[in-house]
Design a protein around this motif. Sequence first.
Motif, PDB file in Angstrom:
ATOM      1  N   LEU A  33       1.404   3.305  -2.985  1.00 31.56           N
ATOM      2  CA  LEU A  33       0.648   3.746  -4.443  1.00 31.56           C
ATOM      3  C   LEU A  33      -0.194   5.689  -2.376  1.00 31.56           C
ATOM      4  O   LEU A  33      -0.618   6.719  -3.226  1.00 31.56           O
ATOM      5  CB  LEU A  33      -0.941   3.655  -3.798  1.00 31.56           C
ATOM      6  N   ASP A  34       0.417   5.873  -1.634  1.00 36.99           N
ATOM      7  CA  ASP A  34       0.792   7.059  -0.727  1.00 36.99           C
ATOM      8  C   ASP A  34       1.893   7.855  -1.202  1.00 36.99           C
ATOM      9  O   ASP A  34       2.679   7.748  -0.422  1.00 36.99           O
ATOM     10  CB  ASP A  34       0.698   6.547   0.626  1.00 36.99           C
ATOM     11  N   ASP A  35       1.487   8.876  -1.872  1.00 37.25           N
ATOM     12  CA  ASP A  35       2.584  10.136  -2.122  1.00 37.25           C
ATOM     13  C   ASP A  35       2.885  11.237  -1.584  1.00 37.25           C
ATOM     14  O   ASP A  35       3.181  12.260  -1.206  1.00 37.25           O
ATOM     15  CB  ASP A  35       1.570  10.681  -3.069  1.00 37.25           C
ATOM     16  N   SER A  36       2.021  10.501   0.188  1.00 34.88           N
ATOM     17  CA  SER A  36       1.980  11.536   1.672  1.00 34.88           C
ATOM     18  C   SER A  36       3.484  10.906   1.817  1.00 34.88           C
ATOM     19  O   SER A  36       4.211  11.895   2.462  1.00 34.88           O
ATOM     20  CB  SER A  36       1.243  11.350   2.318  1.00 34.88           C
ATOM     21  N   LEU A  37       4.468   9.719   1.867  1.00 39.36           N
ATOM     22  CA  LEU A  37       4.882   9.061   2.363  1.00 39.36           C
ATOM     23  C   LEU A  37       6.556  10.056   2.194  1.00 39.36           C
ATOM     24  O   LEU A  37       6.335   9.646   0.719  1.00 39.36           O
ATOM     25  CB  LEU A  37       5.602   7.315   2.064  1.00 39.36           C
ATOM     26  N   ASN A  52       9.442   7.529  -6.756  1.00 33.31           N
ATOM     27  CA  ASN A  52       8.547   8.183  -8.267  1.00 33.31           C
ATOM     28  C   ASN A  52       9.834   8.567  -8.552  1.00 33.31           C
ATOM     29  O   ASN A  52       9.657   8.480  -9.502  1.00 33.31           O
ATOM     30  CB  ASN A  52       6.871   8.714  -7.713  1.00 33.31           C
ATOM     31  N   LYS A 111       2.911  -0.741  -9.951  1.00 36.75           N
ATOM     32  CA  LYS A 111       2.586  -0.151  -9.137  1.00 36.75           C
ATOM     33  C   LYS A 111       0.787  -0.563  -7.975  1.00 36.75           C
ATOM     34  O   LYS A 111       0.262   0.383  -8.271  1.00 36.75           O
ATOM     35  CB  LYS A 111       2.716   1.209  -8.239  1.00 36.75           C
ATOM     36  N   GLY A 168      -0.085  -1.473  -5.480  1.00 36.85           N
ATOM     37  CA  GLY A 168      -1.004  -1.702  -3.849  1.00 36.85           C
ATOM     38  C   GLY A 168      -0.631  -2.124  -2.693  1.00 36.85           C
ATOM     39  O   GLY A 168      -0.440  -3.139  -3.376  1.00 36.85           O
ATOM     40  N   LYS A 179       0.711  -1.378   0.058  1.00 36.43           N
ATOM     41  CA  LYS A 179       0.271   0.192   0.618  1.00 36.43           C
ATOM     42  C   LYS A 179       0.948   0.929  -0.121  1.00 36.43           C
ATOM     43  O   LYS A 179       0.685   2.657  -0.535  1.00 36.43           O
ATOM     44  CB  LYS A 179      -1.058   0.167   0.989  1.00 36.43           C
ATOM     45  N   ALA A 180       1.610   1.512   0.543  1.00 43.47           N
ATOM     46  CA  ALA A 180       2.943   2.809   0.791  1.00 43.47           C
ATOM     47  C   ALA A 180       3.018   2.937  -1.249  1.00 43.47           C
ATOM     48  O   ALA A 180       3.475   4.305  -1.163  1.00 43.47           O
ATOM     49  CB  ALA A 180       4.095   1.989   1.461  1.00 43.47           C
ATOM     50  N   THR A 203       7.978   6.646  -0.687  1.00 43.68           N
ATOM     51  CA  THR A 203       7.416   6.704  -1.916  1.00 43.68           C
ATOM     52  C   THR A 203       7.615   7.679  -2.637  1.00 43.68           C
ATOM     53  O   THR A 203       7.439   7.542  -4.462  1.00 43.68           O
ATOM     54  CB  THR A 203       5.920   7.243  -1.833  1.00 43.68           C
ATOM     55  N   GLN A 204       8.391   9.434  -2.187  1.00 44.88           N
ATOM     56  CA  GLN A 204       7.835  10.262  -3.032  1.00 44.88           C
ATOM     57  C   GLN A 204       9.317  10.441  -3.692  1.00 44.88           C
ATOM     58  O   GLN A 204       9.660   9.976  -4.721  1.00 44.88           O
ATOM     59  CB  GLN A 204       8.397  11.438  -2.936  1.00 44.88           C
TER      60      GLN A 204
END
Length: 179
Positions: A37-41, A48, A62, A64, A34-35, A44-45
């Motif tokens: 798809l979590d662009d707040s992390l 990407n 990805k 998730g 799941k991480a 993950t940034q």
Amino acid sequence: NKNVEGLIKAFGFVKKTVLEKGLSLKPKLVLVGKAFLDDSLSETQNVNKLIHSLKLSEKIIKLGFVPEENLVALYNLANVCLQPSFAEGFGFPVLEAMACGCPAVVSRGTSMDEIAGPSIRIDPNDSSSIAEGILRVLDLTHVERENLIAEGYAWVGGFSWQRTAKETVASYEKALERI
């Protein structure tokens, strides 16, 4: 500890090698969790940004979170399961992959050594080592691949919750004898 950035760099090398050799393979990297798809992390940034900088956006999927019952299908469709972690607990994905007939590429020098059996071992600190492990699996002949898969099935057969329970009880009994 999962070494996702090292894996992505290695995949970039695999893609480049496939192109240079003119192979008919069209490798894709599937990231599960799941991480992803979590662009707040921030992690993950960073992942990407790396994917974008290496121009791999079209080659990386990805997914998730994937429910456990759907993981079997992923393992069955995969050519290789990749676990290039710096540190790992028990490493269930490696055994799950082998149980589904999917060869695994795993870190050496970690807890994975205890459960990896016939997996291809790599240095998690070296993206080229990870890439070499991936390419080694992709380059297997049909017979070599079938032999590796058979070894994986045999290896996984040695693991069970019943055996784990018996060995845990035996360890406790041994510890109690010393008291």
